[in-house]
Structure formats: structure tokens, C-alpha cells
Design an enzyme around this catalytic site. Structure first.
Site, PDB file in Angstrom:
ATOM      1  N   GLN A 101       1.091  -1.450   0.582  1.00 11.03           N
ATOM      2  CA  GLN A 101       0.170   0.051   0.088  1.00 11.03           C
ATOM      3  C   GLN A 101       0.860   1.696  -0.001  1.00 11.03           C
ATOM      4  OE1 GLN A 101      -2.628   1.813   3.108  1.00 11.03           O
ATOM      5  NE2 GLN A 101      -4.473   1.261   1.752  1.00 11.03           N
TER       6      GLN A 101
ATOM      7  N   CYS B 206      -6.552   7.038   4.360  1.00  5.50           N
ATOM      8  CA  CYS B 206      -6.069   7.472   6.645  1.00  5.50           C
ATOM      9  C   CYS B 206      -6.778   9.176   6.058  1.00  5.50           C
ATOM     10  CB  CYS B 206      -4.634   7.583   5.805  1.00  5.50           C
ATOM     11  SG  CYS B 206      -3.718   7.955   7.458  1.00  5.50           S
TER      12      CYS B 206
ATOM     13  N   HIS C 188     -13.886   1.649   2.459  1.00  6.14           N
ATOM     14  CA  HIS C 188     -14.209   2.001   3.761  1.00  6.14           C
ATOM     15  C   HIS C 188     -15.185   2.544   3.636  1.00  6.14           C
ATOM     16  CE1 HIS C 188     -13.039   2.914   8.156  1.00  6.14           C
ATOM     17  NE2 HIS C 188     -13.781   2.607   8.031  1.00  6.14           N
TER      18      HIS C 188
ATOM     19  N   ASN D 287     -15.207  -2.915   3.479  1.00  2.00           N
ATOM     20  CA  ASN D 287     -13.993  -2.475   4.439  1.00  2.00           C
ATOM     21  C   ASN D 287     -14.670  -1.731   5.821  1.00  2.00           C
ATOM     22  OD1 ASN D 287     -11.736  -0.983   5.467  1.00  2.00           O
ATOM     23  ND2 ASN D 287     -11.817  -2.305   6.391  1.00  2.00           N
TER      24      ASN D 287
ATOM     25  N   GLY E  41      -9.923  -5.208   9.329  1.00  2.00           N
ATOM     26  CA  GLY E  41      -9.233  -4.686  10.174  1.00  2.00           C
ATOM     27  C   GLY E  41      -8.905  -4.488  11.955  1.00  2.00           C
TER      28      GLY E  41
END
Length: 336
Positions: free
Chosen positions: A73, A103, A174, A214, A236
């Protein structure tokens, strides 16, 4: 080990995966988890393209061959720099190159990449296109639904369509909006509501894309609920908090053989790896910190965790520390 019936869905090496987690999914954790599941896809921590350009490449990229199938990643927003980083990853032997667009940390925001790129799908598309030209590997994107006040449905549909047109075929979604203003990264994993229905709707809109869900998945049973509708599920924090949940993953999702014989067998298999890494100068605690939750909820589990926490950091600590902790899980008197 409980006998399970494999799901009636096509085999895919990315059917079940472990999320990239900064400070957690380093090479030691990945090797450890690979002893529990052979088939689930593993991801590195996010590594910035700048770190690979200017830093110690081997320190960032080295991994054990046993870790395959493994994805690198990357974080960044410069197409040329990301292309160079992707080329390094391909040369190093990774199986997939993934771009982080999820992120929300302040450090990532200051570099103008990560989740803030949800507002710049055209830039993400240029990055993906440059990376895909540079490597023969799949280039994938892990992203949020939206950021801040942006509408989740409108944002994520436009984002996926734009990046798809640049050649991306696999998206890891996500299922949360990220709030870049006023919430910490930890809060961003918990406070914005999960919108699984939007990820399912994405699959309906883009049936030819490979879509992985996710966010908030904490068990194999929960993963199973989504797989009839989607192409993959990524777990996760639960993988770190209780890695043994993956012991049945290969049998359940891939029709593979039984998982590891026991937790003790996993520990024994770690010992040669620990010896190799110690010979290279890696401190024992850097490895055992990833093993602390292996016996979560098991007899002797507290003694295992306590002993490793208290002893593994001492100068000269070696495999004998792990062996002593293991004996505590097997002998009630020692675990008392």
C-alpha cells in the site's frame, strides 16, 4: 478445529484480506498471521512514495516469501513519484499495488494525500493511470465514501466512476465518511456511521468491478454475510485484536485444508523466524508485540500476554522467552 463447509462462491485470492494498519501490519505481524491463514491477502502498512524515493528501500519493502499473497500500500499524490514507487514494489515481488485514499491522519493531510484525495478524483485517476503504466500488477484503490460535508452517495459514485475510467478494476471501500476537521483517526474509525448499503449499491451500479468491503467487520460470520453481494471483505482491527479468528478462513472461504493444528503449533512455527530476525538485530519485542493476543480468551492467556509484555523487551531476550510463555498456557500452575 471446527469443520466448516466452504462458501459456494468463486475462488479469489482477495476474497478475504487483512487491512493495512499503520504501526501494526509490518512484516513480523504478516509472517505471524500467515501461519494462521495461508490464503487471505495481506497488506503492508501504508508507505509513502516519498519514503521510498528518499529513504531506506529495503527497510520499507523487504518481506518473507511466505507472506504471499501480499499487496504494497502506497500513500502519495504525485503521479510520477507513485509510478516510481509502484515500480519498486513490482521489482520487489509484491502481488498488488494499492493506493491509500482513506487515511484521515493530520500527517497524511499535511502531505495532501490519503482521505483528502476523495475531493480530487481526477488527481487520483492520474495517479492510478501512471502507476498502471509502470507495472504489470493490479493497481487498486482503498478509499472512503466521502469526507467532511460532502454527500456520501454522490461523492463515492463519482469517485469510483472517475478512477475506473483510468483503469482501476478493484476498489476497497471503507464504508464510512471521514471527517478531516475535528475528529482524530481513532474517532474516524468509530464515529461516522457505516453505510454498507452504499457499497452494495456501488456493486449494483458497477457490476464488472471488483469491490471489497472494509469497516466494522469483526468476524468471519460477518464477512460471510456480505460475500454473496460483493467480491471481497477486508478485516482490520479484529485481525489484530484476535488473530485466531482467521484459523478457519482457508477452509471456509477457499475450500482449503484445515487451519493450524493449534495456537501452540503457531508459536512453535514462529521460533525459527524469531531466530532469523534476532540474528539480523531485530529486538524480540518488535516481533512478540504482534503475538500478545494469540491466546485471547484462552486458559493461560493472561499469563502469556503478561510474561511477553514484561520480559521480551529485556536485553538479550530470545526465543526462550516465547517458549517460557508458551509453557504458561499449557501448565495451569505456571499460569496462576
Amino acid at each position: 478445529m471446527t469443520t466448516v463447509t466452504p462458501l459456494a462462491i468463486p475462488d479469489s485470492r482477495a476474497l478475504l484480506s487483512v487491512a493495512p494498519m499503520i504501526d501494526w501490519t509490518d512484516r513480523h505481524f504478516r509472517f505471524f498471521l500467515r501461519l494462521i491463514t495461508k490464503r487471505s491477502r495481506l497488506y503492508t502498512e501504508m508507505i509513502t512514495s516519498a519514503a521510498l524515493k528518499y529513504g531506506d528501500k529495503a527497510r520499507h519493502l523487504d518481506f518473507d516469501p511466505a507472506e504471499h499473497s501480499i499487496a504494497l500500500q502506497l500513500g502519495g499524490a504525485d503521479p510520477q513519484e507513485l509510478a516510481e514507487a509502484a515500480k519498486l514494489g513490482a521489482d520487489w515481488g509484491y502481488d498488488e499495488i494499492n493506493l491509500n485514499v482513506g487515511c484521515p491522519s493530520d500527517r497524511v493531510q499535511s502531505g495532501k494525500f490519503g482521505a483528502c484525495l476523495m475531493a480530487e478524483p481526477d488527481l487520483v485517476a492520474r495517479c492510478v493511470e501512471a502507476m498502471a503504466r509502470a507495472v504489470p500488477l493490479p493497481v487498486t484503490v482503498k478509499h472512503r465514501l466521502a469526507i467532511d460535508e460532502m454527500d456520501e452517495a454522490e461523492t463515492v459514485f463519482r469517485f469510483v466512476e472517475t478512477v475506473r475510467d483510468a483503469g482501476c478494476k478493484r476498489f476497497i471501500v471503507h464504508a464510512r465518511k471521514a471527517w478531516l476537521k475535528g475528529l482524530s483517526p481513532k474517532e474516524n474509525r468509530e464515529i461516522p456511521p457505516l453505510r454498507y448499503e452504499l457499497v452494495h449499491a456501488l456493486k449494483d451500479r458497477f457490476p464488472d468491478l471488483d469491490l471489497t468491503l472494509n469497516g466494522g467487520i469483526r468476524s468471519l460470520d460477518a464477512a460471510t454475510e456480505h460475500l454473496p453481494h460483493l467480491d471481497g471483505v477486508m478485516i482490520g482491527r479484529a485481525a489484530y485484536e484476535d488473530p485466531w479468528i482467521f484459523a478457519e478462513a482457508d477452509a471456509r472461504f477457499y475450500g482449503g485444508g484445515p487451519g493450524p493444528e493449534s495456537r501452540a503449533a503457531v508459536v512453535q512455527a514462529m521460533l525459527p523466524y524469531i531466530e532469523r530476525r534476532l540474528a539480523e538485530g531485530v529486538p524480540l519485542k518488535a516481533i512478540t508485540r504482534h503475538m500478545l493476543t494469540l491466546y485471547r480468551g484462552q486458559p493461560g492467556g493472561r499469563a502469556w500476554r503478561r510474561y511477553l509484555s514484561e520480559v521480551a523487551h529485556r536485553p538479550g531476550a530470545g526465543p526462550e522467552v516465547v517458549e517460557a510463555a508458551l509453557r504458561m498456557t499449557e501448565t495451569p500452575a505456571l499460569a496462576a
